[in-house]
Write a protein that holds these residues in place. Sequence first.
Motif, PDB file in Angstrom:
ATOM      1  N   ASN A 182       0.802  -1.221   0.000  1.00  0.00           N
ATOM      2  CA  ASN A 182       0.000   0.000   0.000  1.00  0.00           C
ATOM      3  C   ASN A 182       0.838   1.276   0.000  1.00  0.00           C
ATOM      4  N   GLY A 183       2.086   1.175  -0.399  1.00  0.00           N
ATOM      5  CA  GLY A 183       2.932   2.364  -0.405  1.00  0.00           C
ATOM      6  C   GLY A 183       2.567   3.338  -1.506  1.00  0.00           C
ATOM      7  N   ILE A 184       2.583   4.631  -1.171  1.00  0.00           N
ATOM      8  CA  ILE A 184       2.443   5.723  -2.139  1.00  0.00           C
ATOM      9  C   ILE A 184       3.572   6.706  -1.868  1.00  0.00           C
ATOM     10  N   ARG A 185       4.310   7.057  -2.899  1.00  0.00           N
ATOM     11  CA  ARG A 185       5.418   8.000  -2.734  1.00  0.00           C
ATOM     12  C   ARG A 185       5.246   9.133  -3.747  1.00  0.00           C
ATOM     13  N   ILE A 186       5.358  10.364  -3.263  1.00  0.00           N
ATOM     14  CA  ILE A 186       5.181  11.542  -4.112  1.00  0.00           C
ATOM     15  C   ILE A 186       6.526  12.204  -4.347  1.00  0.00           C
ATOM     16  N   PHE A 187       6.834  12.422  -5.627  1.00  0.00           N
ATOM     17  CA  PHE A 187       7.998  13.199  -6.049  1.00  0.00           C
ATOM     18  C   PHE A 187       7.495  14.450  -6.763  1.00  0.00           C
ATOM     19  N   GLN A 188       8.280  15.499  -6.734  1.00  0.00           N
ATOM     20  CA  GLN A 188       7.928  16.730  -7.435  1.00  0.00           C
ATOM     21  C   GLN A 188       9.140  17.284  -8.162  1.00  0.00           C
ATOM     22  N   LEU A 207       3.287   4.183  -7.096  1.00  0.00           N
ATOM     23  CA  LEU A 207       2.477   3.230  -6.343  1.00  0.00           C
ATOM     24  C   LEU A 207       3.267   1.944  -6.151  1.00  0.00           C
ATOM     25  N   GLU A 208       3.217   1.395  -4.948  1.00  0.00           N
ATOM     26  CA  GLU A 208       3.990   0.192  -4.663  1.00  0.00           C
ATOM     27  C   GLU A 208       3.488  -0.999  -5.481  1.00  0.00           C
ATOM     28  N   MET A 209       2.223  -0.997  -5.832  1.00  0.00           N
ATOM     29  CA  MET A 209       1.659  -2.093  -6.619  1.00  0.00           C
ATOM     30  C   MET A 209       1.203  -1.595  -7.987  1.00  0.00           C
ATOM     31  N   LEU A 210       1.989  -1.905  -9.016  1.00  0.00           N
ATOM     32  CA  LEU A 210       1.558  -1.759 -10.402  1.00  0.00           C
ATOM     33  C   LEU A 210       1.180  -0.345 -10.806  1.00  0.00           C
ATOM     34  N   GLY A 211       2.140   0.568 -10.800  1.00  0.00           N
ATOM     35  CA  GLY A 211       1.812   1.825 -11.429  1.00  0.00           C
ATOM     36  C   GLY A 211       2.582   3.037 -10.976  1.00  0.00           C
ATOM     37  N   THR A 212       2.828   3.959 -11.909  1.00  0.00           N
ATOM     38  CA  THR A 212       3.394   5.275 -11.642  1.00  0.00           C
ATOM     39  C   THR A 212       2.620   6.292 -12.465  1.00  0.00           C
ATOM     40  N   ARG A 213       2.217   7.377 -11.821  1.00  0.00           N
ATOM     41  CA  ARG A 213       1.492   8.442 -12.492  1.00  0.00           C
ATOM     42  C   ARG A 213       2.385   9.672 -12.617  1.00  0.00           C
ATOM     43  N   ILE A 214       2.539  10.175 -13.831  1.00  0.00           N
ATOM     44  CA  ILE A 214       3.293  11.402 -14.084  1.00  0.00           C
ATOM     45  C   ILE A 214       2.277  12.475 -14.443  1.00  0.00           C
ATOM     46  N   ASP A 235       4.710   8.601   6.373  1.00  0.00           N
ATOM     47  CA  ASP A 235       5.615   7.666   7.043  1.00  0.00           C
ATOM     48  C   ASP A 235       6.827   7.474   6.139  1.00  0.00           C
ATOM     49  N   ASP A 236       7.796   8.361   6.269  1.00  0.00           N
ATOM     50  CA  ASP A 236       8.961   8.310   5.390  1.00  0.00           C
ATOM     51  C   ASP A 236       9.895   7.151   5.711  1.00  0.00           C
ATOM     52  N   ALA A 237       9.629   6.421   6.799  1.00  0.00           N
ATOM     53  CA  ALA A 237      10.404   5.219   7.104  1.00  0.00           C
ATOM     54  C   ALA A 237       9.831   3.982   6.419  1.00  0.00           C
ATOM     55  N   TYR A 238       8.661   4.118   5.817  1.00  0.00           N
ATOM     56  CA  TYR A 238       8.025   2.982   5.141  1.00  0.00           C
ATOM     57  C   TYR A 238       8.884   2.542   3.958  1.00  0.00           C
ATOM     58  N   GLU A 239       9.078   1.231   3.816  1.00  0.00           N
ATOM     59  CA  GLU A 239       9.885   0.684   2.726  1.00  0.00           C
ATOM     60  C   GLU A 239       9.003   0.049   1.670  1.00  0.00           C
ATOM     61  N   PHE A 240       9.288   0.352   0.411  1.00  0.00           N
ATOM     62  CA  PHE A 240       8.603  -0.310  -0.695  1.00  0.00           C
ATOM     63  C   PHE A 240       9.194  -1.696  -0.906  1.00  0.00           C
ATOM     64  N   PHE A 241       8.335  -2.665  -1.243  1.00  0.00           N
ATOM     65  CA  PHE A 241       8.777  -4.001  -1.604  1.00  0.00           C
ATOM     66  C   PHE A 241       8.303  -4.307  -3.020  1.00  0.00           C
ATOM     67  N   GLU A 242       9.164  -4.983  -3.776  1.00  0.00           N
ATOM     68  CA  GLU A 242       8.837  -5.291  -5.165  1.00  0.00           C
ATOM     69  C   GLU A 242       7.559  -6.119  -5.242  1.00  0.00           C
ATOM     70  N   TYR A 243       6.651  -5.681  -6.098  1.00  0.00           N
ATOM     71  CA  TYR A 243       5.446  -6.460  -6.360  1.00  0.00           C
ATOM     72  C   TYR A 243       5.767  -7.381  -7.546  1.00  0.00           C
ATOM     73  N   ALA A 244       6.435  -8.496  -7.239  1.00  0.00           N
ATOM     74  CA  ALA A 244       6.966  -9.392  -8.272  1.00  0.00           C
ATOM     75  C   ALA A 244       5.871 -10.339  -8.746  1.00  0.00           C
ATOM     76  N   CYS A 245       4.908  -9.794  -9.443  1.00  0.00           N
ATOM     77  CA  CYS A 245       3.718 -10.563  -9.813  1.00  0.00           C
ATOM     78  C   CYS A 245       4.007 -11.536 -10.951  1.00  0.00           C
ATOM     79  N   HIS A 246       4.629 -11.070 -12.022  1.00  0.00           N
ATOM     80  CA  HIS A 246       4.817 -11.919 -13.201  1.00  0.00           C
ATOM     81  C   HIS A 246       5.745 -13.095 -12.936  1.00  0.00           C
ATOM     82  N   GLU A 247       6.743 -12.909 -12.076  1.00  0.00           N
ATOM     83  CA  GLU A 247       7.732 -13.969 -11.884  1.00  0.00           C
ATOM     84  C   GLU A 247       7.099 -15.272 -11.412  1.00  0.00           C
ATOM     85  N   GLY A 248       6.078 -15.182 -10.580  1.00  0.00           N
ATOM     86  CA  GLY A 248       5.438 -16.375 -10.065  1.00  0.00           C
ATOM     87  C   GLY A 248       4.033 -16.575 -10.591  1.00  0.00           C
TER      88      GLY A 248
END
Length: 374
Positions: free
Chosen positions: A188-194, A203-210, A312-325
Motif C-alpha cells: 500500500n505504499g504511495i510515494r510523491i515526487f515533485q 504506487l507500490e503495486m503496479l503503477g506510476t502516475r506522471i 511515514d517516510d520510514a516505510y519501505e517499498f517491496f517489489e510487487y513481483a507478480c509476473h515472476e510467479g
Amino acid sequence: MPSTRTQSLSLLSAAALVLAGALPAVAQDVPDDLTVMPAVSNDYQPARTPWGDPDFRGTWPINDIAELPVERPDRFGMRHWKTDEELAAEQGRVEALEQAYESEDHQGTIGLGHWIEYQAGSRRTSMIVEPANGKLPRLTRQGIHDAAEMRSSWVVGQTFDWVDDFDSWDRCWTRGFPASMLPFRYNNGIRIFQAPGYVVIVLEMLGTRIIPVGNTAQWPAGVSGMFGQSRGRWEDHNTLVVETTNLQPGASALNIATRGVPPNNTLPMSRQARTVERFHMIGPDTITYELTYADPVMFEAPFTLRMDWTRDDAYEFFEYACHEGNVQIRNYITADRAAREAEYARGRMVEPIDPDAGPPPAMDPASRGVGNRN
C-alpha cells in the motif's frame, strides 16, 4: 498472484481483523452530530519546494485506512462517524491480533499476520462521503449489461479458456484507475515526487502516475491509457487538484481487494469516465485525499470518496513481483478444462473439449466460454 481462490479466502478471513497502529497525524475532527461531514480544513500552510510549489514530497502509505470500506455498512445508517463504543470494540480485536502476531514470532511460523498489515483508529464509517448514505450510485442499464460481460477469476462459476477470461489484475497488468489509488491488502505504499511543472505518484503495486501541473493540452479523443491523462493545478495554498480523462476501459473501476467494493471485480467503465482528485495538505504529516468519479454511461450519478493519508517516510517499498510467479492463468485454464472433461465423461456436457480442435471458444468474444454450450 493476488486473486487465487486460496488467497481470496485468506484475504476474506484477514479482512475481519484490525491491526494495531498509530492514529492519524492530525486528529480527526469528529462533530457532535455523527451524520455531518465537516469541510476539509485549509488552515495549514505547507512548506514550499525550491521552485515555490507546496511541498507534498514524501511517503504516504495507506495501510492505516485499509479497514475503511468504500461503501458504508448498513448498521451505520447515515452516520459518517463511529461512536466511542464502536471504536473501543475495534480495539479489543486489535489486542487479540497482537497476541496472534507474538505467537507467530515465537513459533517461527510467520504467515498472514505479517503479510497483511493494517492499522486501527479510524472513526469514519466509509470512504464515500457523497452520496450522504455512503453507498455507490446504481449502475445504469448499460452498466448492468457491461458488468455481466466482464471476465475475472473472482466470478464464481465462470469458465476459463484463454487469457481474456481474466481481468487486468489477474494478469499482473494493472489494477486500473481510480482503483489503484485506494488501499488494498498489501503493498500500500504511495510515494510523491515533485519537479518544476510535475508531480509524480509512485504506487507500490503496479503503477506510476506522471502528472503535469499547469497548462497542458488535452489528448485527442482517440488516445487513452489505463491511468488516463491527468492534468494538475494548484488551488489555494495547500491543495493539488488533478483532473483525469481519456481513460481506457477494461479494468474494474474499483478493485475487489479494497474493502466495501461490490464483488466479482467487474465494475465497468466507459470512455466518458472522468475523475477529479483533490490532495489537501492539512498538516505536516497528513493529506486529505478526495476523489470524485463520474461515468454517466455506467453510473446513474457521480460519487465522492474522502480519506486521510498519513506520512511515514520510514516505510519501505517491496517489489510487487507478480509476473515472476504468475502461474495462475495457466493453472486456471488447465484445471477448468480438466473439470469440464470430467463432467462430459459423466454425461453432463454436450460435447468434449478437444485440445486439437483449434482455439478455445473463449477466444471468440461472442462465445462467452465453453460453459454456455451446455
